[in-house]
Design an enzyme around this catalytic site. Sequence first.
Site, PDB file in Angstrom:
ATOM      1  CE  LYS A  10      -1.116   1.586   3.903  1.00  0.00           C
ATOM      2  NZ  LYS A  10      -0.428   2.908   3.877  1.00  0.00           N
ATOM      3  CB  VAL A  97       8.700  -6.053   9.204  1.00  0.00           C
ATOM      4  CG1 VAL A  97       7.818  -5.939  10.443  1.00  0.00           C
ATOM      5  CG2 VAL A  97       8.592  -7.448   8.592  1.00  0.00           C
ATOM      6  N   GLY A 100       5.827   1.366   6.481  1.00  0.00           N
ATOM      7  CA  GLY A 100       4.958   2.402   5.941  1.00  0.00           C
ATOM      8  C   GLY A 100       4.257   2.034   4.655  1.00  0.00           C
ATOM      9  CB  ILE A 101       4.585  -0.158   1.979  1.00  0.00           C
ATOM     10  CG1 ILE A 101       5.550  -1.226   2.506  1.00  0.00           C
ATOM     11  CG2 ILE A 101       5.367   1.030   1.444  1.00  0.00           C
ATOM     12  CD1 ILE A 101       6.509  -1.762   1.433  1.00  0.00           C
ATOM     13  N   GLY A 102       2.080  -0.764   4.601  1.00  0.00           N
ATOM     14  CA  GLY A 102       0.917  -1.565   4.965  1.00  0.00           C
ATOM     15  C   GLY A 102       1.101  -3.057   4.912  1.00  0.00           C
ATOM     16  CB  SER A 105      -2.821  -3.298   6.902  1.00  0.00           C
ATOM     17  OG  SER A 105      -2.650  -2.677   8.157  1.00  0.00           O
ATOM     18  CB  ALA A 106      -1.039  -5.662   2.454  1.00  0.00           C
ATOM     19  CG  ASP A 137      -3.208   1.635   6.809  1.00  0.00           C
ATOM     20  OD1 ASP A 137      -3.938   2.607   6.548  1.00  0.00           O
ATOM     21  OD2 ASP A 137      -1.999   1.740   7.081  1.00  0.00           O
TER      22      ASP A 137
END
Length: 278
Positions: A10, A97, A100-102, A105-106, A137
């Site tokens: 993300k 990990v 800031g790219i989810g 959550s992804a 997110d």
Amino acid sequence: MLHSERAPAKINLALHVLGRRSDGYHELDSIVAFAGVADRLAFAAAEDWRLDIVGPFAAGLASGDDNLVLKAARAFAEAFPADSQTYHVTLEKNLPVASGIGGGSADAAACLRALATLAGGVDAERLRAIAAGLGADVPVCLLGKACRMRGVGNHLDPLKEMPPLPAVLVNPRQPVATAEVFARLALEPGDTAFEGLVAGADLASYRNDLTGPALAVAPVIGEVMEALQSAPDLHLARMSGSGATCFGIFSSSDEAEAAALEIMRAHPEWWVMPTIIS
């Protein structure tokens, strides 16, 4: 293996912090899109839930009950008991990990999508409610489409016109805790902070309001930004989410790949990935 599901990175192309609500949560206004690089989840039938983690960033995660993938699986089973089967899940962790790219959550969203598919389809509204309960997110990652995300991740407006953006993602392999970055904003409940997005404005006119606080937590983000900004043909460089991953946008995939190669040569210790954001 019965099923495989991708969990794309993300990317917050813009992230404005409007303030802090009376309940302590921060009110956001963000443009979110997804990159071609992704984690991957594989599902095989099993007598009980089991999670194994493999891949280049497996060492950064524990596979116990606190893992968001298992939390998503158990929340799904509780919400849809008649449709539930237990699985052995293998998470191929390709994304850094706490970057800031989810990633987490992804992964949770991909788990929910996969279980819904394996069940032959479930009520979409209930599935979205499960996602919202897992983290701010997770709903946007469940949607998996470029959108404007507002509130605490609960208001999603898909963007009908989002051209593919050739890009480079760069992470210095330094985890950054989201809670610590938000704490650096030093907003009290009820405080207002910055202005929201102006609909239809050029992407370059937006910003990421967490960049300053993230730099205070991880100064290496400044080096990442400098490396991107020195690349020829760069259109835009910005940090994603709460960091430390930053992205650079270019006119073509060839330009993005050339920039990635130069950054990898200069910083072989970093994670550098040419991709398409869409």
